[in-house]
Design a protein around this motif. Sequence first.
Motif, PDB file in Angstrom:
ATOM      1  N   VAL A 158      -5.968 -15.352 -37.100  1.00 24.03           N
ATOM      2  CA  VAL A 158      -6.831 -15.918 -38.143  1.00 24.03           C
ATOM      3  C   VAL A 158      -7.491 -14.795 -38.934  1.00 24.03           C
ATOM      4  O   VAL A 158      -7.540 -14.828 -40.166  1.00 24.03           O
ATOM      5  N   SER A 159      -7.966 -13.774 -38.241  1.00 22.61           N
ATOM      6  CA  SER A 159      -8.616 -12.636 -38.906  1.00 22.61           C
ATOM      7  C   SER A 159      -7.655 -11.941 -39.859  1.00 22.61           C
ATOM      8  O   SER A 159      -7.989 -11.699 -41.031  1.00 22.61           O
ATOM      9  N   ASP A 160      -6.457 -11.635 -39.378  1.00 22.42           N
ATOM     10  CA  ASP A 160      -5.460 -10.938 -40.202  1.00 22.42           C
ATOM     11  C   ASP A 160      -5.014 -11.780 -41.395  1.00 22.42           C
ATOM     12  O   ASP A 160      -4.909 -11.273 -42.515  1.00 22.42           O
ATOM     13  N   HIS A 161      -4.740 -13.055 -41.169  1.00 17.38           N
ATOM     14  CA  HIS A 161      -4.189 -13.898 -42.225  1.00 17.38           C
ATOM     15  C   HIS A 161      -5.230 -14.378 -43.239  1.00 17.38           C
ATOM     16  O   HIS A 161      -4.871 -14.755 -44.350  1.00 17.38           O
ATOM     17  N   ARG A 162      -6.483 -14.343 -42.872  1.00 17.47           N
ATOM     18  CA  ARG A 162      -7.524 -14.809 -43.792  1.00 17.47           C
ATOM     19  C   ARG A 162      -8.413 -13.674 -44.283  1.00 17.47           C
ATOM     20  O   ARG A 162      -9.329 -13.894 -45.058  1.00 17.47           O
ATOM     21  N   GLY A 163      -8.156 -12.447 -43.808  1.00 21.63           N
ATOM     22  CA  GLY A 163      -8.899 -11.287 -44.279  1.00 21.63           C
ATOM     23  C   GLY A 163     -10.380 -11.328 -43.954  1.00 21.63           C
ATOM     24  O   GLY A 163     -11.206 -10.901 -44.756  1.00 21.63           O
ATOM     25  N   VAL A 164     -10.705 -11.842 -42.781  1.00 14.02           N
ATOM     26  CA  VAL A 164     -12.110 -11.917 -42.362  1.00 14.02           C
ATOM     27  C   VAL A 164     -12.302 -11.116 -41.081  1.00 14.02           C
ATOM     28  O   VAL A 164     -11.338 -10.821 -40.363  1.00 14.02           O
ATOM     29  N   ALA A 165     -13.549 -10.796 -40.816  1.00 12.24           N
ATOM     30  CA  ALA A 165     -13.864 -10.065 -39.594  1.00 12.24           C
ATOM     31  C   ALA A 165     -13.538 -10.922 -38.373  1.00 12.24           C
ATOM     32  O   ALA A 165     -13.797 -12.127 -38.359  1.00 12.24           O
ATOM     33  N   GLN A 166     -12.967 -10.265 -37.382  1.00 14.65           N
ATOM     34  CA  GLN A 166     -12.674 -10.961 -36.135  1.00 14.65           C
ATOM     35  C   GLN A 166     -13.948 -11.025 -35.301  1.00 14.65           C
ATOM     36  O   GLN A 166     -14.658 -10.036 -35.149  1.00 14.65           O
ATOM     37  N   GLY A 167     -14.241 -12.191 -34.766  1.00 18.50           N
ATOM     38  CA  GLY A 167     -15.406 -12.362 -33.912  1.00 18.50           C
ATOM     39  C   GLY A 167     -15.226 -11.618 -32.596  1.00 18.50           C
ATOM     40  O   GLY A 167     -14.122 -11.534 -32.062  1.00 18.50           O
TER      41      GLY A 167
END
Length: 188
Positions: A93-102
């Motif tokens: 999810v982090s990689d595909h949506r360009g958001v910080a990984q929790g």
Amino acid sequence: MSDAIQHGAVQGTDDAALRAGIEEVARLQDELVAELVGLGTTMSNAMDALPGFVPCGHAFGVVIEGLAASVGRFEPDYLRDLTAAVRARSEHVSDHRGVAQGMPMNVRAGLGSDDKVAAMRAQLLASLQGIAPYAMRAMELGVMSDELDVTLANTLAALGREELGAKELHDNLGRVSEAARIAMTFAV
């Protein structure tokens, strides 16, 4: 009357081995919950960054399976594999949506204190875990709810915030109560 029943050899375990096995499962369940908090945070980050976006059913399936397993599964290999799957889904999810990984957070570590906030955090985690079997049943029946799924992810993310206060916990408990109603309705 009845035929004679023959039993095979019965194997036992000593107290130390039993205690070690229980401690291992508890540690693995704690690690699973910690990774679920990280995944919930990653999913919440993606939903916040991309208005209208709701992660796919695969991500929520991992959340629901993980929550159920964190209290209802005791096989170490299964718990290890599921923890790795939760971590992998968070990375995805982090990689595909360009958001910080929790980041994973051991929420159970602080639940032993006597303060009101710790008790509410424990109640919130137990509520999420209690919803999971109903949500799993609903998934098996092919019924999904974005409202339920989003509540699970956002509540896990909230559990990952150390500064979470009584008011925010209370608000989350209200949302989780509604999510429980939805899950129970769909599971029948």
